[in-house]
Write a protein that holds these residues in place. Structure first.
Motif, mmCIF file in Angstrom:
data_model
loop_
_atom_site.group_PDB
_atom_site.id
_atom_site.type_symbol
_atom_site.label_atom_id
_atom_site.label_comp_id
_atom_site.label_asym_id
_atom_site.label_seq_id
_atom_site.Cartn_x
_atom_site.Cartn_y
_atom_site.Cartn_z
ATOM 1 N N ASP A 35 0.668 -1.536 0.016
ATOM 2 C CA ASP A 35 0.029 -0.327 0.049
ATOM 3 C C ASP A 35 0.830 1.193 0.062
ATOM 4 O OD1 ASP A 35 -2.704 -1.445 0.714
ATOM 5 O OD2 ASP A 35 -2.941 -1.834 1.700
ATOM 6 N N ARG A 38 2.489 1.815 -3.331
ATOM 7 C CA ARG A 38 1.473 2.006 -4.629
ATOM 8 C C ARG A 38 1.108 3.187 -4.515
ATOM 9 N NH1 ARG A 38 -3.857 2.614 -3.563
ATOM 10 N NH2 ARG A 38 -3.340 1.467 -1.790
ATOM 11 N N VAL A 39 1.125 4.199 -3.126
ATOM 12 C CA VAL A 39 1.226 5.246 -2.598
ATOM 13 C C VAL A 39 2.348 6.010 -2.743
ATOM 14 C CG1 VAL A 39 0.697 6.894 -1.029
ATOM 15 C CG2 VAL A 39 -0.866 5.475 -0.816
ATOM 16 N N TYR A 40 3.947 6.010 -3.173
ATOM 17 C CA TYR A 40 4.471 6.922 -4.030
ATOM 18 C C TYR A 40 4.807 5.975 -5.151
ATOM 19 C CZ TYR A 40 6.771 6.491 1.287
ATOM 20 O OH TYR A 40 6.911 6.948 2.479
ATOM 21 N N GLY A 43 0.597 7.752 -6.270
ATOM 22 C CA GLY A 43 0.288 8.981 -5.747
ATOM 23 C C GLY A 43 0.622 10.474 -6.762
ATOM 24 N N TYR A 55 -0.635 11.099 -1.092
ATOM 25 C CA TYR A 55 -1.558 10.739 -1.812
ATOM 26 C C TYR A 55 -2.106 10.382 -2.577
ATOM 27 C CZ TYR A 55 -3.072 15.365 -3.084
ATOM 28 O OH TYR A 55 -2.434 16.542 -3.860
ATOM 29 N N LEU A 56 -2.793 8.792 -2.165
ATOM 30 C CA LEU A 56 -3.857 8.607 -3.758
ATOM 31 C C LEU A 56 -5.371 8.112 -3.623
ATOM 32 C CD1 LEU A 56 -3.251 6.733 -6.687
ATOM 33 C CD2 LEU A 56 -2.827 5.153 -5.381
ATOM 34 N N ARG A 58 -8.486 6.218 -3.809
ATOM 35 C CA ARG A 58 -8.661 3.963 -3.888
ATOM 36 C C ARG A 58 -9.612 4.566 -4.921
ATOM 37 N NH1 ARG A 58 -8.299 4.427 1.322
ATOM 38 N NH2 ARG A 58 -10.306 3.184 2.122
ATOM 39 N N ASP A 103 -5.879 7.509 0.433
ATOM 40 C CA ASP A 103 -4.606 6.981 0.891
ATOM 41 C C ASP A 103 -3.392 7.839 1.056
ATOM 42 O OD1 ASP A 103 -5.404 4.110 1.599
ATOM 43 O OD2 ASP A 103 -4.173 2.951 0.227
#
Length: 140
Positions: A35, A38-40, A43, A55-56, A58, A103
């Motif tokens: 998780d 994925r945000v890095y 996002g 931030y991303l 979802r 996220d």
């Protein structure tokens, strides 16, 4: 009502019982390495003086999930844990009232060690405002 909805409907304060504080439950936290990655990678970023927030949005979910990354550059375990406690409390106090399935990863800079808590609160609050504005446009 789940914990995220309870926090959102009470504007950041969980009033479910006498002497109870709002807590970060597992559903409100980023816990898995995948998780965070994925945000890095996918996002957006918001840069502030003492923190960087990734931030991303979802596709599914109940609301915000927040994670913290505090690197060893900030000092030993005692200093890093202090920074994490301060960040968690600042986020808890300024939990967004809008339930957007997003996220968030908060990454403090070394300067966060020297600032007052009120300044940290202001940065967290403004970061959530920026995220709400940005993500709110993307959901409509």
């Amino acid at each position: 009502m789940n914990d995220v909805a309870a926090l959102a409907t009470n504007a950041g304060v969980n009033l479910s019982g006498p002497g109870k504080r709002a807590r970060f439950t597992d559903s409100m936290r980023l816990l898995r390495h995948s998780d965070f990655e994925r945000v890095y990678k996918k996002g957006r970023r918001h840069f502030a003086a003492h923190i960087t927030v990734f931030y991303l949005l979802r596709e599914r979910g109940d609301g915000w999930r927040v994670g913290f990354t505090v690197s060893k550059v900030l000092g030993g375990a005692v200093e890093r844990n202090r920074v994490k406690r301060r960040l968690r409390e600042a986020v808890r106090l300024h939990w967004p009232g809008v339930c957007i399935p997003a996220d968030v990863v908060v990454n403090p800079k070394k300067s966060v060690l020297k600032i007052e808590f009120a300044e940290l609160e202001n940065e967290i609050n403004s970061a959530f405002a920026v995220m709400q504005k940005s993500l709110g446009r993307r959901t409509t």
